[in-house]
Write a protein that holds these residues in place. Structure first.
Motif, short mmCIF file in Angstrom:
data_model
loop_
_atom_site.label_atom_id
_atom_site.label_comp_id
_atom_site.label_asym_id
_atom_site.label_seq_id
_atom_site.Cartn_x
_atom_site.Cartn_y
_atom_site.Cartn_z
N LYS A 5 -4.04 -14.79 -48.06
CA LYS A 5 -2.78 -15.54 -48.03
C LYS A 5 -3.10 -17.02 -47.84
O LYS A 5 -3.86 -17.39 -46.96
CB LYS A 5 -1.88 -15.04 -46.90
N ILE A 6 -2.52 -17.83 -48.71
CA ILE A 6 -2.68 -19.27 -48.62
C ILE A 6 -1.30 -19.91 -48.73
O ILE A 6 -0.34 -19.26 -49.17
CB ILE A 6 -3.62 -19.83 -49.72
N GLU A 13 -1.98 -26.69 -55.79
CA GLU A 13 -3.13 -27.56 -56.06
C GLU A 13 -4.22 -26.79 -56.81
O GLU A 13 -4.86 -27.32 -57.71
CB GLU A 13 -3.69 -28.16 -54.77
N ILE A 14 -4.41 -25.53 -56.45
CA ILE A 14 -5.38 -24.69 -57.15
C ILE A 14 -4.94 -24.48 -58.60
O ILE A 14 -5.74 -24.58 -59.53
CB ILE A 14 -5.56 -23.33 -56.44
N ARG A 15 -3.66 -24.23 -58.79
CA ARG A 15 -3.13 -24.03 -60.14
C ARG A 15 -3.37 -25.27 -61.00
O ARG A 15 -3.86 -25.18 -62.12
CB ARG A 15 -1.63 -23.71 -60.09
N LYS A 16 -3.08 -26.45 -60.44
CA LYS A 16 -3.27 -27.69 -61.20
C LYS A 16 -4.74 -27.92 -61.50
O LYS A 16 -5.10 -28.27 -62.63
CB LYS A 16 -2.68 -28.88 -60.43
N VAL A 29 -10.60 -20.52 -57.50
CA VAL A 29 -10.77 -20.19 -56.07
C VAL A 29 -12.18 -19.68 -55.82
O VAL A 29 -12.84 -20.09 -54.87
CB VAL A 29 -9.72 -19.16 -55.61
N GLU A 30 -12.67 -18.80 -56.68
CA GLU A 30 -14.01 -18.25 -56.53
C GLU A 30 -15.07 -19.36 -56.61
O GLU A 30 -16.01 -19.39 -55.82
CB GLU A 30 -14.28 -17.19 -57.59
N PHE A 31 -14.89 -20.29 -57.55
CA PHE A 31 -15.81 -21.42 -57.68
C PHE A 31 -15.84 -22.23 -56.39
O PHE A 31 -16.90 -22.56 -55.86
CB PHE A 31 -15.40 -22.30 -58.86
N TRP A 32 -14.66 -22.57 -55.87
CA TRP A 32 -14.59 -23.36 -54.65
C TRP A 32 -15.19 -22.62 -53.45
O TRP A 32 -15.86 -23.22 -52.62
CB TRP A 32 -13.16 -23.77 -54.35
#
Length: 71
Positions: A5-6, A13-16, A29-32
């Protein structure tokens, strides 16, 4: 697979950023997460050094591409 949950703001911000990087939201997300884990384990490395190490680990060779335009 688990559920994390975020906040709505972070998700946006992740979507953009995933659009900019041409990745799915999950891939971004996995990359970050992977990059962040490597940064914590290797605090003396820069972001670019971490990315270079990840590319080497995957045997990515940019040598031919980098010298392609230098004729």
């Amino acid at each position: 697979m688990g559920l994390v949950k975020i906040s709505d703001e972070l998700h946006e911000e992740i979507r953009k950023s995933s659009n900019v990087m041409s990745r799915s939201i999950n891939s971004q997300v996995e990359f970050w997460i992977k990059t962040g884990m490597l940064a914590e384990l290797n605090p003396t490395l820069t972001f670019n050094e971490i990315l270079q190490q990840r590319l080497r680990d995957e045997n990515v060779s940019l040598e031919g591409i980098l010298h392609e335009g230098k004729s």
